[in-house]
Scaffold this active site. Structure first.
Site, PDB file in Angstrom:
ATOM      1  N   LYS A   1       0.841  -1.208   0.000  1.00 26.36           N
ATOM      2  CA  LYS A   1       0.000   0.000   0.000  1.00 26.36           C
ATOM      3  C   LYS A   1       0.875   1.257   0.000  1.00 26.36           C
ATOM      4  O   LYS A   1       0.580   2.230  -0.696  1.00 26.36           O
ATOM      5  CB  LYS A   1      -0.935  -0.019   1.220  1.00 26.36           C
ATOM      6  CG  LYS A   1      -2.034  -1.076   1.110  1.00 26.36           C
ATOM      7  CD  LYS A   1      -2.856  -1.256   2.376  1.00 26.36           C
ATOM      8  CE  LYS A   1      -3.823  -2.430   2.199  1.00 26.36           C
ATOM      9  NZ  LYS A   1      -4.756  -2.645   3.303  1.00 26.36           N
TER      10      LYS A   1
ATOM     11  N   GLN B   1      -5.156  -2.159   9.459  1.00 25.41           N
ATOM     12  CA  GLN B   1      -4.971  -3.430   8.750  1.00 25.41           C
ATOM     13  C   GLN B   1      -5.612  -4.578   9.536  1.00 25.41           C
ATOM     14  O   GLN B   1      -5.388  -4.728  10.736  1.00 25.41           O
ATOM     15  CB  GLN B   1      -3.471  -3.693   8.528  1.00 25.41           C
ATOM     16  CG  GLN B   1      -3.170  -4.902   7.667  1.00 25.41           C
ATOM     17  CD  GLN B   1      -3.699  -4.784   6.238  1.00 25.41           C
ATOM     18  OE1 GLN B   1      -3.743  -3.687   5.669  1.00 25.41           O
ATOM     19  NE2 GLN B   1      -4.115  -5.888   5.656  1.00 25.41           N
TER      20      GLN B   1
ATOM     21  N   ASP C   1     -11.130   2.585   4.009  1.00 23.20           N
ATOM     22  CA  ASP C   1     -11.509   1.196   3.725  1.00 23.20           C
ATOM     23  C   ASP C   1     -13.011   1.026   3.540  1.00 23.20           C
ATOM     24  O   ASP C   1     -13.472  -0.045   3.144  1.00 23.20           O
ATOM     25  CB  ASP C   1     -11.098   0.320   4.921  1.00 23.20           C
ATOM     26  CG  ASP C   1      -9.884  -0.540   4.622  1.00 23.20           C
ATOM     27  OD1 ASP C   1      -9.597  -0.781   3.435  1.00 23.20           O
ATOM     28  OD2 ASP C   1      -9.242  -0.973   5.590  1.00 23.20           O
TER      29      ASP C   1
HETATM   30  N1  LIG Z   1      -8.018  -2.968   6.526  1.00 25.02           N
HETATM   31  C1  LIG Z   1      -8.064  -3.968   5.636  1.00 25.02           C
HETATM   32  N2  LIG Z   1      -7.541  -5.155   5.954  1.00 25.02           N
HETATM   33  C2  LIG Z   1      -7.609  -6.159   5.030  1.00 25.02           C
HETATM   34  C3  LIG Z   1      -8.172  -5.942   3.754  1.00 25.02           C
HETATM   35  C4  LIG Z   1      -8.711  -4.677   3.470  1.00 25.02           C
HETATM   36  O1  LIG Z   1      -9.261  -4.418   2.353  1.00 25.02           O
HETATM   37  N3  LIG Z   1      -8.630  -3.704   4.429  1.00 25.02           N
HETATM   38  N4  LIG Z   1      -8.122  -6.945   2.790  1.00 25.02           N
HETATM   39  C5  LIG Z   1      -7.287  -8.103   3.008  1.00 25.02           C
HETATM   40  C6  LIG Z   1      -5.858  -7.975   2.595  1.00 25.02           C
HETATM   41  N5  LIG Z   1      -5.504  -6.934   1.628  1.00 25.02           N
HETATM   42  C7  LIG Z   1      -5.622  -5.639   1.956  1.00 25.02           C
HETATM   43  O2  LIG Z   1      -5.267  -5.197   3.010  1.00 25.02           O
HETATM   44  C8  LIG Z   1      -4.781  -7.261   0.433  1.00 25.02           C
HETATM   45  C9  LIG Z   1      -4.686  -8.529  -0.043  1.00 25.02           C
HETATM   46  C10 LIG Z   1      -3.907  -8.819  -1.179  1.00 25.02           C
HETATM   47  C11 LIG Z   1      -3.230  -7.806  -1.825  1.00 25.02           C
HETATM   48  C12 LIG Z   1      -2.333  -8.040  -2.990  1.00 25.02           C
HETATM   49  O3  LIG Z   1      -1.932  -7.099  -3.638  1.00 25.02           O
HETATM   50  N6  LIG Z   1      -1.976  -9.272  -3.261  1.00 25.02           N
HETATM   51  C13 LIG Z   1      -1.056  -9.567  -4.343  1.00 25.02           C
HETATM   52  C14 LIG Z   1      -0.060 -10.609  -3.880  1.00 25.02           C
HETATM   53  C15 LIG Z   1       0.803 -10.115  -2.776  1.00 25.02           C
HETATM   54  C16 LIG Z   1       1.588 -11.250  -2.147  1.00 25.02           C
HETATM   55  O4  LIG Z   1       2.649 -11.584  -2.659  1.00 25.02           O
HETATM   56  O5  LIG Z   1       1.104 -11.801  -1.163  1.00 25.02           O
HETATM   57  C17 LIG Z   1      -1.825 -10.125  -5.542  1.00 25.02           C
HETATM   58  O6  LIG Z   1      -2.935 -10.667  -5.347  1.00 25.02           O
HETATM   59  O7  LIG Z   1      -1.320 -10.015  -6.653  1.00 25.02           O
HETATM   60  C18 LIG Z   1      -3.342  -6.529  -1.352  1.00 25.02           C
HETATM   61  C19 LIG Z   1      -4.103  -6.253  -0.246  1.00 25.02           C
HETATM   62  C20 LIG Z   1      -7.277  -8.486   4.480  1.00 25.02           C
HETATM   63  N7  LIG Z   1      -7.086  -7.371   5.334  1.00 25.02           N
END
Ligand SMILES: Nc1nc2c(c(=O)[nH]1)N[C@@H](CN(C=O)c1ccc(C(=O)N[C@@H](CCC(=O)O)C(=O)O)cc1)CN2
Length: 281
Positions: free
Chosen positions: A53, A97, A120
């Site tokens: 982020k 988070q 969020d």
């Molecule tokens: N406050 C929050 N917490 C969480 C959220 C949220 O929207 N707000 N969602 C999820 C996790 N999440 C954001 O925080 C999130 C998940 C995945 C990715 C992402 O870019 N994934 C990459 C791979 C990254 C890796 O190597 O692991 C991809 O899919 O290409 C970003 C954000 C739970 N918590």
């Protein structure tokens, strides 16, 4: 048959390019948008997401405020961090988070946030606004999913959508979003108490798998031509294992890669909420 790839990485890059222009326009007016993050503990997944982020912020010109607290942080410690971000003029939007360590009261902390700075869309006031179908910052993953479907012209209006998982960041909020008049889908929210998951998935035009169970959705469960979005992020030996089995690719009409599908969209829509909050302010 081979599914069309719902490329979240490419779509997110286009969204970020547009946001960079809007951030530059804000800066011309003397406004610098700033994203705050509160991270408690050392969960490896959460560390990766928060770092991502802040990288995204740098890419589009948003300032970053990072508050990292140890896993032993008390409710009062986190409340103090939230108070600080609520009153900081440099912070135009922030997130806590999730998930938080079990000893913390997540709902109380979300409620303590200034709803106008909730990047969020998870503050009860903003989720309440979504229930009422009035303007509010939208939860990032559900919003990203809707935009990804629209980008690839996957019909949403009138579609039968099966969402697997009832968590607040994805499943429950996505149900609210997709049943607004503007989206007009019919949504079935499946969860661990669902009796015959396969029967529900089999009749879906769009399947969103957000259960956190590796390869829960198998090829035989998917209607030929359906759009399948994989939100699962289990980690096996450090590698991401999605909720969708790889051979679903052979039967689905559209499929998100994982990684590279819904994750980058989640991050792009977070930036979008920060920019919108700064534009509103
Ligand atoms: N406050 C929050 N917490 C969480 C959220 C949220 O929207 N707000 N969602 C999820 C996790 N999440 C954001 O925080 C999130 C998940 C995945 C990715 C992402 O870019 N994934 C990459 C791979 C990254 C890796 O190597 O692991 C991809 O899919 O290409 C970003 C954000 C739970 N918590």
């Amino acid at each position: 048959m081979s599914a069309v790839k719902l490329d979240g990485k490419a779509t997110a890059a286009r969204i970020k390019a547009d946001l960079a222009t809007r951030v530059a326009a804000l800066k011309d007016r003397g406004i610098t948008p700033g994203l705050g993050t509160v991270l408690v503990g050392d969960d490896p997944g959460s560390q990766i997401y928060v770092a991502g982020k802040h990288r995204d912020c740098a890419e589009v010109g948003i300032a970053s405020i990072r508050v990292d607290l140890p896993a032993t942080a008390t409710q009062k410690d986190v409340e103090a961090a939230i108070d600080e971000l609520n009153s900081s003029p440099a912070c135009t939007g922030y997130i806590v988070q999730l998930p938080l360590p079990k000893h913390l009261d997540t709902m109380a902390l979300l409620e303590q946030m200034d709803p106008a700075k909730d990047a969020d869309g998870l503050h009860p006031v903003n989720l309440g606004r979504l229930v009422h179908m009035v303007d509010a910052p939208l939860p990032c993953t559900p919003h990203g999913i809707v935009l990804l479907l629209q980008e690839y012209d996957v019909p949403i209006k009138g579609a039968d959508v099966v969402v697997v998982g009832r968590g607040i960041t994805v499943g429950r909020s996505l149900g609210l979003l997709l049943t607004r008049r503007s989206e007009n889908a019919t949504v079935t929210l499946c969860h661990t108490g669902t009796q015959d998951l396969a029967a529900h998935v089999r009749r879906a035009d769009i399947v969103v798998a957000a259960a956190g169970v590796p390869e829960l959705i198998t090829r035989d469960m998917v209607k030929p031509g359906a759009a399948v979005l994989d939100v699962g992020v289990s980690r096996i030996n450090g590698k991401i294992a999605g909720d969708v089995a790889p051979d679903v690719e052979e039967v689905a009409g559209f499929l998100t890669p994982n990684p590279g599908g819904v994750g980058p969209m989640t991050r792009a829509l977070l930036l979008s909420n920060v920019v919108e909050a700064a534009e509103r302010a």
